[in-house]
Design a protein around this motif. Structure first.
Motif, PDB file in Angstrom:
ATOM      1  N   ALA A  59      67.722  63.401  22.040  1.00  0.00           N
ATOM      2  CA  ALA A  59      67.663  64.618  22.992  1.00  0.00           C
ATOM      3  C   ALA A  59      68.857  65.553  21.860  1.00  0.00           C
ATOM      4  CB  ALA A  59      68.224  64.645  24.137  1.00  0.00           C
ATOM      5  N   ALA A  60      69.868  65.085  21.383  1.00  0.00           N
ATOM      6  CA  ALA A  60      70.897  65.800  20.589  1.00  0.00           C
ATOM      7  C   ALA A  60      70.250  66.108  19.621  1.00  0.00           C
ATOM      8  CB  ALA A  60      71.869  64.969  20.590  1.00  0.00           C
ATOM      9  N   GLU A  61      69.452  65.493  18.984  1.00  0.00           N
ATOM     10  CA  GLU A  61      68.696  65.840  17.604  1.00  0.00           C
ATOM     11  C   GLU A  61      67.733  66.864  17.797  1.00  0.00           C
ATOM     12  OE1 GLU A  61      65.141  63.315  15.169  1.00  0.00           O
ATOM     13  OE2 GLU A  61      67.200  62.214  15.248  1.00  0.00           O
ATOM     14  N   ILE A  62      66.974  66.918  18.898  1.00  0.00           N
ATOM     15  CA  ILE A  62      65.819  67.947  19.022  1.00  0.00           C
ATOM     16  C   ILE A  62      66.341  69.307  19.766  1.00  0.00           C
ATOM     17  CG2 ILE A  62      63.957  66.191  18.684  1.00  0.00           C
ATOM     18  CD1 ILE A  62      63.673  66.511  21.745  1.00  0.00           C
ATOM     19  N   ALA A  63      67.598  69.257  20.269  1.00  0.00           N
ATOM     20  CA  ALA A  63      68.328  70.102  21.425  1.00  0.00           C
ATOM     21  C   ALA A  63      68.165  71.629  20.499  1.00  0.00           C
ATOM     22  CB  ALA A  63      69.629  69.850  21.798  1.00  0.00           C
ATOM     23  N   HIS A  64      67.857  72.559  21.231  1.00  0.00           N
ATOM     24  CA  HIS A  64      68.246  74.138  20.769  1.00  0.00           C
ATOM     25  C   HIS A  64      69.235  74.747  21.262  1.00  0.00           C
ATOM     26  CE1 HIS A  64      64.405  73.871  18.311  1.00  0.00           C
ATOM     27  NE2 HIS A  64      63.793  73.551  19.393  1.00  0.00           N
ATOM     28  N   GLY A  65      69.682  74.226  22.423  1.00  0.00           N
ATOM     29  CA  GLY A  65      70.709  74.584  23.264  1.00  0.00           C
ATOM     30  C   GLY A  65      70.036  74.996  24.983  1.00  0.00           C
ATOM     31  N   GLY A  66      70.732  74.795  25.888  1.00  0.00           N
ATOM     32  CA  GLY A  66      70.462  75.274  27.225  1.00  0.00           C
ATOM     33  C   GLY A  66      69.222  74.269  27.697  1.00  0.00           C
ATOM     34  N   GLU A  67      68.740  73.456  27.132  1.00  0.00           N
ATOM     35  CA  GLU A  67      67.762  72.621  27.815  1.00  0.00           C
ATOM     36  C   GLU A  67      68.126  71.382  28.648  1.00  0.00           C
ATOM     37  OE1 GLU A  67      66.407  73.066  23.235  1.00  0.00           O
ATOM     38  OE2 GLU A  67      68.160  72.600  24.293  1.00  0.00           O
ATOM     39  N   ILE A  68      67.183  71.074  29.509  1.00  0.00           N
ATOM     40  CA  ILE A  68      67.518  70.161  30.389  1.00  0.00           C
ATOM     41  C   ILE A  68      66.647  68.840  30.102  1.00  0.00           C
ATOM     42  CG2 ILE A  68      67.662  69.096  32.857  1.00  0.00           C
ATOM     43  CD1 ILE A  68      68.437  71.869  33.611  1.00  0.00           C
ATOM     44  N   PHE A  69      67.304  67.786  29.608  1.00  0.00           N
ATOM     45  CA  PHE A  69      66.226  66.442  29.080  1.00  0.00           C
ATOM     46  C   PHE A  69      66.476  65.735  30.188  1.00  0.00           C
ATOM     47  CE2 PHE A  69      67.799  68.385  25.132  1.00  0.00           C
ATOM     48  CZ  PHE A  69      66.944  68.405  24.516  1.00  0.00           C
ATOM     49  N   ILE A  70      65.138  65.393  30.738  1.00  0.00           N
ATOM     50  CA  ILE A  70      64.985  64.351  31.762  1.00  0.00           C
ATOM     51  C   ILE A  70      64.289  63.235  31.085  1.00  0.00           C
ATOM     52  CG2 ILE A  70      63.950  63.807  34.186  1.00  0.00           C
ATOM     53  CD1 ILE A  70      64.274  67.057  34.491  1.00  0.00           C
ATOM     54  N   PHE A  71      64.743  61.750  30.795  1.00  0.00           N
ATOM     55  CA  PHE A  71      64.313  60.904  30.396  1.00  0.00           C
ATOM     56  C   PHE A  71      63.069  60.057  31.479  1.00  0.00           C
ATOM     57  CE2 PHE A  71      68.363  61.318  28.291  1.00  0.00           C
ATOM     58  CZ  PHE A  71      67.953  61.846  27.242  1.00  0.00           C
ATOM     59  N   LYS A  72      62.149  59.753  30.800  1.00  0.00           N
ATOM     60  CA  LYS A  72      61.167  58.677  31.759  1.00  0.00           C
ATOM     61  C   LYS A  72      61.723  57.444  31.648  1.00  0.00           C
ATOM     62  CE  LYS A  72      57.056  61.494  30.262  1.00  0.00           C
ATOM     63  NZ  LYS A  72      55.840  61.645  29.545  1.00  0.00           N
ATOM     64  N   MET A  73      62.034  56.940  32.765  1.00  0.00           N
ATOM     65  CA  MET A  73      62.200  55.545  33.114  1.00  0.00           C
ATOM     66  C   MET A  73      61.383  54.607  33.755  1.00  0.00           C
ATOM     67  SD  MET A  73      66.316  56.673  33.958  1.00  0.00           S
ATOM     68  CE  MET A  73      65.859  58.247  34.778  1.00  0.00           C
ATOM     69  N   PRO A  74      61.473  53.376  33.644  1.00  0.00           N
ATOM     70  CA  PRO A  74      60.780  52.453  34.497  1.00  0.00           C
ATOM     71  C   PRO A  74      61.533  52.683  35.973  1.00  0.00           C
ATOM     72  CG  PRO A  74      61.973  51.277  33.150  1.00  0.00           C
ATOM     73  CD  PRO A  74      62.314  52.498  32.681  1.00  0.00           C
ATOM     74  N   ALA A  75      60.968  52.287  37.019  1.00  0.00           N
ATOM     75  CA  ALA A  75      61.381  51.989  38.497  1.00  0.00           C
ATOM     76  C   ALA A  75      61.284  50.605  38.724  1.00  0.00           C
ATOM     77  CB  ALA A  75      60.930  53.074  39.398  1.00  0.00           C
ATOM     78  N   LEU A  76      61.987  50.322  40.065  1.00  0.00           N
ATOM     79  CA  LEU A  76      61.902  49.150  40.387  1.00  0.00           C
ATOM     80  C   LEU A  76      62.242  49.010  42.086  1.00  0.00           C
ATOM     81  CD1 LEU A  76      65.352  48.469  41.438  1.00  0.00           C
ATOM     82  CD2 LEU A  76      65.228  47.722  39.052  1.00  0.00           C
ATOM     83  N   ARG A  77      61.610  48.480  42.775  1.00  0.00           N
ATOM     84  CA  ARG A  77      62.015  48.176  44.276  1.00  0.00           C
ATOM     85  C   ARG A  77      63.217  47.208  44.266  1.00  0.00           C
ATOM     86  NH1 ARG A  77      56.480  46.083  44.081  1.00  0.00           N
ATOM     87  NH2 ARG A  77      55.138  47.959  44.438  1.00  0.00           N
TER      88      ARG A  77
END
Length: 156
Positions: free
Chosen positions: A39-57
Protein backbone atom coordinates in the motif's frame (compact mmCIF):
# COMPACT_ATOMS: atom_id res chain seq x y z
CA UNK A 1 -9.29 -12.99 21.76
CA UNK A 2 -6.38 -15.44 21.29
CA UNK A 3 -4.53 -14.32 24.45
CA UNK A 4 -7.80 -14.60 26.42
CA UNK A 5 -8.46 -18.12 25.13
CA UNK A 6 -4.86 -19.09 25.93
CA UNK A 7 -5.18 -17.86 29.53
CA UNK A 8 -8.47 -19.67 29.95
CA UNK A 9 -6.94 -22.93 28.66
CA UNK A 10 -3.94 -22.55 31.00
CA UNK A 11 -6.39 -22.26 33.95
CA UNK A 12 -8.29 -25.35 32.80
CA UNK A 13 -11.26 -23.51 31.32
CA UNK A 14 -13.88 -22.69 30.60
CA UNK A 15 -13.15 -20.93 27.32
CA UNK A 16 -15.81 -18.25 26.92
CA UNK A 17 -17.17 -17.28 23.52
CA UNK A 18 -20.08 -15.05 22.59
CA UNK A 19 -21.35 -17.13 19.67
CA UNK A 20 -19.60 -20.07 17.96
CA UNK A 21 -20.88 -18.95 14.53
CA UNK A 22 -19.69 -15.35 14.87
CA UNK A 23 -17.09 -14.58 12.19
CA UNK A 24 -14.05 -12.34 12.33
CA UNK A 25 -11.30 -11.43 9.89
CA UNK A 26 -7.77 -12.63 10.66
CA UNK A 27 -4.35 -11.97 9.21
CA UNK A 28 -0.84 -13.05 10.13
CA UNK A 29 1.66 -10.37 11.07
CA UNK A 30 3.87 -11.19 8.08
CA UNK A 31 0.92 -10.90 5.66
CA UNK A 32 -0.11 -7.59 7.23
CA UNK A 33 3.41 -6.21 6.85
CA UNK A 34 3.54 -7.29 3.20
CA UNK A 35 0.25 -5.56 2.45
CA UNK A 36 1.18 -2.37 4.32
CA UNK A 37 4.42 -2.15 2.33
CA UNK A 38 2.51 -2.73 -0.91
CA UNK A 39 0.00 0.00 0.00
CA UNK A 40 2.84 2.41 0.82
CA UNK A 41 4.38 1.66 -2.57
CA UNK A 42 1.22 2.44 -4.55
CA UNK A 43 -0.24 5.24 -2.40
CA UNK A 44 -0.85 8.63 -4.01
CA UNK A 45 -2.22 10.24 -0.84
CA UNK A 46 -5.61 10.22 0.84
CA UNK A 47 -6.62 6.66 -0.08
CA UNK A 48 -7.93 4.15 2.37
CA UNK A 49 -6.55 0.63 1.87
CA UNK A 50 -8.74 -2.21 3.05
CA UNK A 51 -6.94 -5.51 2.84
CA UNK A 52 -8.75 -8.69 1.88
CA UNK A 53 -8.43 -11.20 4.67
CA UNK A 54 -9.62 -14.69 5.39
CA UNK A 55 -12.20 -15.06 8.13
CA UNK A 56 -12.91 -17.67 10.76
CA UNK A 57 -15.69 -18.76 13.05
CA UNK A 58 -14.95 -17.95 16.68
CA UNK A 59 -16.10 -21.44 17.70
CA UNK A 60 -13.57 -23.05 15.35
CA UNK A 61 -10.80 -20.85 16.74
CA UNK A 62 -11.68 -21.78 20.31
CA UNK A 63 -11.72 -25.51 19.48
CA UNK A 64 -8.35 -25.36 17.74
CA UNK A 65 -6.73 -23.41 20.58
CA UNK A 66 -8.09 -25.92 23.10
CA UNK A 67 -6.86 -28.87 21.02
CA UNK A 68 -3.42 -27.33 20.55
CA UNK A 69 -2.78 -25.91 24.01
CA UNK A 70 -4.60 -28.10 26.54
CA UNK A 71 -2.03 -30.96 26.40
CA UNK A 72 0.85 -28.47 26.69
CA UNK A 73 -0.54 -27.20 29.99
CA UNK A 74 -1.46 -30.54 31.55
CA UNK A 75 -5.09 -30.74 30.46
CA UNK A 76 -6.97 -32.94 28.04
CA UNK A 77 -8.91 -31.11 25.32
CA UNK A 78 -12.10 -32.84 26.50
CA UNK A 79 -11.65 -31.38 30.00
CA UNK A 80 -11.74 -27.79 28.73
CA UNK A 81 -15.36 -26.72 28.36
CA UNK A 82 -16.60 -24.00 26.02
CA UNK A 83 -19.12 -21.61 27.55
CA UNK A 84 -21.33 -19.56 25.22
CA UNK A 85 -22.00 -16.20 26.89
CA UNK A 86 -24.13 -14.54 24.20
CA UNK A 87 -23.57 -11.32 22.32
CA UNK A 88 -23.01 -8.08 24.16
CA UNK A 89 -25.03 -4.95 23.31
CA UNK A 90 -23.99 -3.63 19.92
CA UNK A 91 -21.82 -6.64 19.04
CA UNK A 92 -22.26 -7.86 15.46
CA UNK A 93 -22.32 -11.42 14.15
CA UNK A 94 -19.94 -10.49 11.34
CA UNK A 95 -17.18 -7.94 11.01
CA UNK A 96 -17.66 -5.23 8.37
CA UNK A 97 -14.61 -3.57 6.83
CA UNK A 98 -16.20 -1.86 3.86
CA UNK A 99 -19.63 -0.24 3.97
CA UNK A 100 -21.97 0.03 1.01
CA UNK A 101 -21.15 3.75 0.63
CA UNK A 102 -17.40 3.09 0.72
CA UNK A 103 -17.79 0.24 -1.74
CA UNK A 104 -19.32 2.62 -4.28
CA UNK A 105 -16.12 4.71 -4.18
CA UNK A 106 -13.68 1.81 -4.22
CA UNK A 107 -11.45 0.06 -6.68
CA UNK A 108 -10.76 -3.63 -6.14
CA UNK A 109 -7.35 -5.23 -6.67
CA UNK A 110 -6.32 -8.82 -6.08
CA UNK A 111 -5.57 -8.29 -2.38
CA UNK A 112 -7.25 -5.04 -1.35
CA UNK A 113 -9.93 -2.45 -1.88
CA UNK A 114 -8.77 1.14 -2.39
CA UNK A 115 -11.32 3.75 -1.32
CA UNK A 116 -11.28 7.35 -2.62
CA UNK A 117 -8.25 6.70 -4.78
CA UNK A 118 -6.62 9.95 -5.90
CA UNK A 119 -5.34 10.48 -9.43
CA UNK A 120 -7.16 7.59 -11.05
CA UNK A 121 -9.82 8.99 -13.34
CA UNK A 122 -10.38 5.50 -14.81
CA UNK A 123 -11.49 4.26 -11.39
CA UNK A 124 -14.25 1.78 -12.25
CA UNK A 125 -17.00 1.90 -9.63
CA UNK A 126 -17.88 -1.43 -8.09
CA UNK A 127 -21.46 -2.59 -7.85
CA UNK A 128 -23.04 -1.61 -4.56
CA UNK A 129 -22.28 -4.11 -1.80
CA UNK A 130 -20.29 -4.49 1.43
CA UNK A 131 -17.23 -6.43 2.54
CA UNK A 132 -17.86 -8.47 5.69
CA UNK A 133 -16.31 -11.49 7.36
CA UNK A 134 -19.44 -13.44 6.46
CA UNK A 135 -18.60 -12.94 2.76
CA UNK A 136 -14.89 -13.65 3.15
CA UNK A 137 -13.20 -16.99 2.61
CA UNK A 138 -13.60 -18.95 5.85
CA UNK A 139 -10.50 -20.74 7.06
CA UNK A 140 -10.77 -24.46 7.70
CA UNK A 141 -9.89 -25.79 11.13
CA UNK A 142 -6.59 -27.06 9.70
CA UNK A 143 -5.76 -23.59 8.34
CA UNK A 144 -6.67 -22.08 11.72
CA UNK A 145 -4.47 -24.69 13.41
CA UNK A 146 -1.49 -23.71 11.25
CA UNK A 147 -2.06 -20.03 11.99
CA UNK A 148 -2.33 -20.73 15.74
CA UNK A 149 0.85 -22.81 15.72
CA UNK A 150 2.74 -19.97 14.01
CA UNK A 151 1.43 -17.18 16.21
CA UNK A 152 1.13 -18.53 19.74
CA UNK A 153 4.12 -18.39 22.07
CA UNK A 154 5.49 -21.62 23.40
CA UNK A 155 4.14 -22.85 26.77
CA UNK A 156 5.47 -21.18 29.89
Amino acid sequence: VVPLFREQVIKGGPVTITDPYMTRFVMSISRAVDLVLKAAEIAHGGEIFIFKMPALRIGDLAEVIIEELAPKYGHTPASIKVEVTGKKAGEKDNEELLTEDEFMNARETQDMFIVNEVGNQKNKKLPSKRYTSEQGVLLTKEEIREMVRESLPQPL
